[in-house]
Design a protein around this motif. Sequence first.
Motif: not given
Lengths: 362, 429, 150
Positions: B240-245
Motif C-alpha cells: 500500500r506504500e504505493c498501491h494505496a487505493s
Amino acid sequence: MAADTKTSFDLKKWFKDRYDFGPFLDLAKHKIVPIHHHTIWYYFGGITLFLFLVQVLTGILLLLYYRPGADSAFESVQFIITQVKFGWLIRSLHSWSANLMVLAAFIHMFSNFFVQSYRKPREFTWLSGMLLFGLTLGFGFSGYLLPWNELAFFATKVGTDIIGVVPVVGKPLLIFLRGSEDVTGATLNRFFGFHVALLPLTFLGFLTIHLLFVQDQGMAEPISYSKLPKEKQRSMAFFPNFVLRDLIGWLFVLIILTLLALFFPWELGKKADLFASAPAGIKPEWYFMFMFQTLKLLPSTLFFIEGELLGILGFGLGALLWALVPFFDKRGSENRSNPFLRIIGVAIVLYILAMTVAGYVL
Amino acid sequence: MSFKRRHVLCLIPAALVVSLLLVLSPYEECLAQNSCRDCHKELGDALAQPVLDMDKGDIHASRNLSCADCHGGDPTSEDAEIAMSSKKGFLGKPTTAKVPEFCARCHSNPGYMRNYSVSIPTDQYEKYWGSQHGMTLKKGGTDVATCINCHGVHTIYPAKNPQSSVWPVSVPKTCDKCHGNEALMKKYGRDYSTYKDYAAGVHGQALLVKKDLGAPACNDCHGNHGAVPPGVDIVAQVCRECHASTAELFLSSPHKAAFDALKLPECVACHSNHRIERPKDQFLSVTGEGFCGKCHSADDANNGYKTAILIKAAIDSLREQQAEAASLIDAAEKKGVAVNEAKFLLKDSQDALLKSRDAIHTVNLEKVEASVKAGLNITQKVMQMGRQALDEFRFRTSGWFISTILILLLIIGIWLKIRQMEQRTNSKS
Amino acid sequence: MSDQKKFDPDRRNFINIFLGGVGIASLGAVLYPLISYLIPPKVTEATPTTLKVAKEDDLVPNTAVMFQYGRNPGILLRTADGNFKAFLATCTHLGCTVQFRPDLGVIWCACHNGRYDINGINISGPPPRPLTPFQVNVQNGDVYVSEAKS
C-alpha cells in the motif's frame, strides 16, 4: 456566352468609352493554336497556371488562420484542419496542388524541350520559364517546412545542409536561408516570408513576362509542322476554342485534386522537436529525390573533390546549361531538329525517373 | 626513492610549523604526511588496492578522512612497525563479525555525524541487529551481509550517487551478489532465483529497464538495514506504500478476513511476490490461469464463483466497448477526420477502466458494476463522437460526388458548346 | 449528328441554358466550402494562451476543479488561505491524472500513491519531479490560467 447580345454590346461600348481593351482582345483573337499530334502538350502550361491559381487562392485562405513561429505554426495548422470548416480541404488542396503543380511544370518544361519550342524567337519565354520552375521548387521547399512537423523539419535540415557544402558562398547562403546556424524557429519565420511574400512577388513578375511572350508570339510550332505547306497547317482559334478546351482540362484537374485531397488527406504528423533524433528514412519531397539520391550514391571523394560537392556543382552546371540551351542549339535556331539534344533529353528524363524510383526503393 | 628525498626537504619548514599544525588542524597534517598511503602505494598489488580505491571518489576520502581514521595507527611515522603498532591504536582489517561495530563507531554517533550532515540517519547499526542479516551474524554465521557487502569497502559512494552500489537501480544486482549464490542460499534454505524473478516482473522491468526510480527495488519492500521478509499478514501494508487505493479496497473486502484465516499472504497470494506479472483481465477467470477459480468453485455457498464470473463479464464488457470505440476513432482518423476531442475523452475512459480494474479488489459486484457503468458512459460518448466523425467523412464524400457530377456535367456542356461552335464554323467555311 | 440539327436554335438555346445552370451550380459547389472556411470557428484561436477556467466564488478554499488545457488535463486548486494554484494534472511518474485530496491537503495520484504539496512539489511516493505549474490570474471574479513564464 450570354444570349442577350444587346446588353453585351452596351457593356462593351461602356468600357470602350473609358478604356479601350481592344488591343488586348485582338491579341487573344488573332492568336491561333496549331493542331498536330503534339497539341496535347500545349495544355500543360495552362494546367500549371491553373494549379498556381489554386495555390494562390488556397494559400491566401490558409494565411487567415496560419501563424508562423515555432510554438504556433504546427498548432495553427492543426487548428485549421480540425476546427475550421473545410480547413482540412483547403490545407490538403494546397499540399496536393503544390505537388501536382511541380509535376505539371516538369511535363511542360520537358515537352517544350523536346519540340524545341525555345528556339528563336522564344529564348526569353524559355528563360523566364526556367526561372519560374526554379521559383516553383523554391515554393515547394519553403512551404514544406511551414507546418513545422517532424518530417519537414529534418528534410529542411538535410536540404539546407547540402547547400552549405558549396565552397565560399555555401556557408553564408546556409546562414541566410536558416536565419541562424541551425534550423530553428528563425528558419521557419524566414521560410514563411519567402513563401508568402518574396517568392510570390518574383513569381508574378516572371509569370507576367512569360504569359505576355506566349500571347504575343503565339504557340510555338513544332519544326515538322512549320515545314508543312500553309494549306496543310491546321489550327484553331485560341479564343474561344482552345480556351474552352483548356477549361475542360482545368476542370478535370480540379476533380483529380479534390479526389486526392479527400481520399488521401495530407498528413500533418508529429510536431517538430528540435532535440529529437532524426527519425529513420528522412526523405525530401519527391521532386528533389533524384538529386538527393545522386548525392547519396556518390562516393565520398571523387577526383580529389568531395563527392557531394561535385554532385552539387554538377547539378548547378547542368541547370545552367539547361537554361541556356536555346543559345547552344544552333540547329534549332536554323529550324532543324537536333537528334543529339533529343537523346540527351531522353537520357535526363530516364535518369531522373531511375534515381527517383531508386530513392524510394533502395 | 623520491618520496624519501622529498620528506627530507620538507623537514626544514615542517619542523617550524609542525607544532602549530598539530594544534590547528590535525588532519591537514595527516594528509601532508600519510605514511599509510605512501607505503601501501609502493607495495603494489592487493596491498595498494585500498589506496587506489579510495581515490575513486570515496565519500570518506572526499571528506578528508584518512586511513587511520578508520583503521587507527600512526600515519606520521615512517616506520611500519611503529605506524601499525597496537600501541598507536592500530586496528587493521576487521573480521566480518566486527565490521558493523567498526563502521558504527562513527555512524551511530549522532554528535559526530552531525559534523558532516545534519540529516544523515544514525540508527543503521541498531536496525542491523534486528535484520535477518544481523541476527544470523549474531548466531555466528559469518557469510551474511554486513555493511561492506552492500556499500563496498574503500570506494563507498553516498546512496544518492548513481555510481553507488545502493543506488536504486543497482540495489537488485547488489543483493543478488549473495542472494543469487546457489550454494549459499541453499545453506540457509532460501530461494536463489529472486533476482531473475524480480527482473522479469513489472517492478524489475520498470526499475531496471525503464529506469523508473519510483519503482521499488528490493529494499523498498524488505527494508534495508533492518531487512526482513514481510510477514504473511502485513503484505498489503507493504504494497500500500504505493498501491494505496488497491490495498484500501482489499483491506475493506471480505477477502481480508478469509485470506487471514487461510494464512494466504494477501496481495502475494494472487500476484506473487518477485515475479509480478502485469495484471490481465484473464486473472479474474474461474478457469485456466485465472486466480478466482483457485479457491472458488461452482458449488460455493457464498456465491464467490458466480460473483467472479459476473465481475469478469463487467470488466470485459467495458474493455471490449472501449476497443470498439478506439477502432472507430482510428478509422475516422485514417480517413482524415479530426478526432482530437474524442481521443482526449478516450483517455478518460481508459482511466475509468483502470479504476474498474482496481475496484475488483473489493470483490463486490455492485461496486465493480457502478465503476464499470461510469466507464461505459464515457465510452458511449467516445463512440458517438467516432460515429459523428465517420458521418462527417460520409458528408465529405457525398459532397465530393455531387460536386464532381456537377463539374462533369459542366465539362460535357462545354464540350457540346465547342462541338456546336466548330460545326458552325466548319459549315460556314 | 444529322445536318438539319446543326442550326437548330432550340438546341443552341438548350446548350446555353444547360451550361448556365450547371455552371452556376458548380460555382456554388466551389464557393460553398470557401465561404464556410471564412466563417470564424467556435474556438477562435489556434493556441489560446489564456483560459478562463472558473469563477472565483465558485471555488471555496481547500477545494479544486479540473479543466482542460489544450489536450492536457489541468487542476486548479484554492488553498486553505484562499490563494489559487494551477498545475498540469499529469503525474510526473507514469502520467496518471492527479487529484486534490482536501483531507490530506495534498495533490494525490491514485496510481502509485504519489503526493505533491500545494505548490506542486513532489513530497512522497514515486513522482520524480514537481508538477508543471500554470500562471493564475484573477480578474473581475474570473480565474484565468496561462502558461507559466519561465
